[in-house]
Design a protein around this motif. Structure first.
Motif, PDB file in Angstrom:
ATOM      1  N   LEU A 160      20.190  14.274  -7.614  1.00  0.00           N
ATOM      2  CA  LEU A 160      19.349  15.139  -6.782  1.00  0.00           C
ATOM      3  C   LEU A 160      18.970  14.427  -5.495  1.00  0.00           C
ATOM      4  N   VAL A 161      19.120  15.129  -4.360  1.00  0.00           N
ATOM      5  CA  VAL A 161      18.583  14.644  -3.087  1.00  0.00           C
ATOM      6  C   VAL A 161      17.412  15.546  -2.689  1.00  0.00           C
ATOM      7  N   LEU A 162      16.404  14.949  -2.069  1.00  0.00           N
ATOM      8  CA  LEU A 162      15.159  15.657  -1.768  1.00  0.00           C
ATOM      9  C   LEU A 162      15.107  16.151  -0.328  1.00  0.00           C
ATOM     10  N   THR A 163      16.279  16.496   0.227  1.00  0.00           N
ATOM     11  CA  THR A 163      16.340  16.936   1.626  1.00  0.00           C
ATOM     12  C   THR A 163      16.448  18.462   1.755  1.00  0.00           C
ATOM     13  N   GLY A 164      16.372  19.164   0.627  1.00  0.00           N
ATOM     14  CA  GLY A 164      16.530  20.615   0.681  1.00  0.00           C
ATOM     15  C   GLY A 164      15.510  21.345  -0.156  1.00  0.00           C
ATOM     16  N   GLU A 165      15.992  22.154  -1.100  1.00  0.00           N
ATOM     17  CA  GLU A 165      15.136  23.081  -1.835  1.00  0.00           C
ATOM     18  C   GLU A 165      14.188  22.403  -2.825  1.00  0.00           C
ATOM     19  N   THR A 166      14.687  21.466  -3.621  1.00  0.00           N
ATOM     20  CA  THR A 166      13.897  20.884  -4.704  1.00  0.00           C
ATOM     21  C   THR A 166      13.010  19.746  -4.198  1.00  0.00           C
ATOM     22  N   LEU A 176      10.281  18.450 -10.609  1.00  0.00           N
ATOM     23  CA  LEU A 176      10.995  17.856 -11.732  1.00  0.00           C
ATOM     24  C   LEU A 176      10.200  17.926 -13.041  1.00  0.00           C
ATOM     25  N   ALA A 177       8.874  17.885 -12.943  1.00  0.00           N
ATOM     26  CA  ALA A 177       8.034  17.851 -14.143  1.00  0.00           C
ATOM     27  C   ALA A 177       8.240  19.070 -15.031  1.00  0.00           C
ATOM     28  N   SER A 178       8.491  20.227 -14.428  1.00  0.00           N
ATOM     29  CA  SER A 178       8.625  21.465 -15.204  1.00  0.00           C
ATOM     30  C   SER A 178      10.057  21.983 -15.251  1.00  0.00           C
ATOM     31  N   ALA A 179      11.015  21.205 -14.748  1.00  0.00           N
ATOM     32  CA  ALA A 179      12.399  21.676 -14.658  1.00  0.00           C
ATOM     33  C   ALA A 179      13.148  21.515 -15.971  1.00  0.00           C
ATOM     34  N   ASP A 180      13.976  22.513 -16.311  1.00  0.00           N
ATOM     35  CA  ASP A 180      14.819  22.441 -17.505  1.00  0.00           C
ATOM     36  C   ASP A 180      15.967  21.452 -17.308  1.00  0.00           C
TER      37      ASP A 180
END
Length: 266
Positions: A231-237, A242-246
């Motif tokens: 995962l890169v943090l330059t867009g949507e997420t 992450l804490a609640s992600a499946d």
């Protein structure tokens, strides 16, 4: 070893998302080109993959070239490519009614897919930025009458500067409500995408990392199909998502810039 360094060390092929990962809108993200240089310098390889089926691969090649990134046709794939390959392998000679842009129509014809507007065997829905009510009506009618229902990808919204616009998944939701039929989605994060990447590149599944800013498509493609997901943090997420992600990534990076810097430390 740091999870990020371990993932980078074990990766031979990086499969890169584009919007939100390599560029944002019309601007290339910091360190993106340097990351590609680091990949090559360390004996690794990369491939671009986008779920956006509204444009032809050649359109993306031109866009990347304008950002100083020159690639060849075999360095980029789209969900449209996966769909064409899937149709050719599983439904050779079958007729298709395509809800797609003129660019996607050209790609289908070039790929040997028989397109029709009357009584198709299969309806394929893409990210159609030229969508009309007539197209929607025809798709629903044909699916209701028994045509197979396929879609190039499941993205509900497409990020644009200033917000989002409805994507393929949103169109499919309308068709599903009208017909009661569920589509089979292709593209990321489904196995057909990983299989095409591996077949085309000769890469090893366990040494391939899918990199992107979306957990449910980019990262999920890797972690759900025996490869790796970064995962890169330059867009949507955002990190707090992450804490609640499946879906959980194998590693998280601030962006391609950090990935390139860490690669050079290996």
């Amino acid at each position: 070893m740091d999870k990020r360094l371990e993932l980078l060390k074990n990766t031979h092929l990086f499969v890169l998302d584009m919007d939100g990962t390599f560029y944002l809108g019309e601007g290339i993200l910091p360190g993106a080109l340097d990351f590609l240089s680091a990949v090559k310098e360390t004996g690794r390889d990369y491939l671009f993959f986008t779920n956006n089926s509204s444009k032809a691969p050649e359109d993306y090649i031109k866009k990347l070239s304008g950002m100083g990134c020159r690639i060849t046709r075999d360095q980029i794939m789209t969900s449209g490519d996966v769909t064409i390959r899937y149709l050719a392998a599983h439904y050779p000679g079958k007729s298709v009614y395509l809800v797609g842009t003129p660019a996607l129509e050209r790609s289908f014809r070039d790929g040997g897919i028989l397109l029709t507007r009357e009584r198709p065997d299969i309806v394929v829905v893409g990210f159609d930025t030229t969508l009309t009510y007539e197209k929607l009506e025809r798709a629903c009618t044909y699916i209701r009458e028994g045509s197979l229902f396929l879609a190039t990808h499941l993205d509900i919204n497409c990020p644009v500067e200033g917000g989002f616009i409805p994507d393929c998944g949103a169109f499919c939701a309308a068709i599903r409500l009208s017909t009661g039929k569920e589509p089979r989605f292709l593209g990321k994060p489904f196995p057909e995408t990983v299989e095409m990447v591996l077949d085309k590149t000769g890469a090893n599944r366990g040494h391939t990392t899918f990199v992107g800013d979306r957990l449910y498509t980019d990262v999920a493609t890797g972690v759900k199909n025996g490869a790796m997901g970064a995962l890169v943090l330059t867009g949507e997420t955002k990190r707090e998502d992450l804490a609640s992600a499946d879906v959980q990534p194998d590693a998280v990076f601030e962006g391609l810039q950090e990935m390139g810097q860490l690669l050079r430390r290996l």
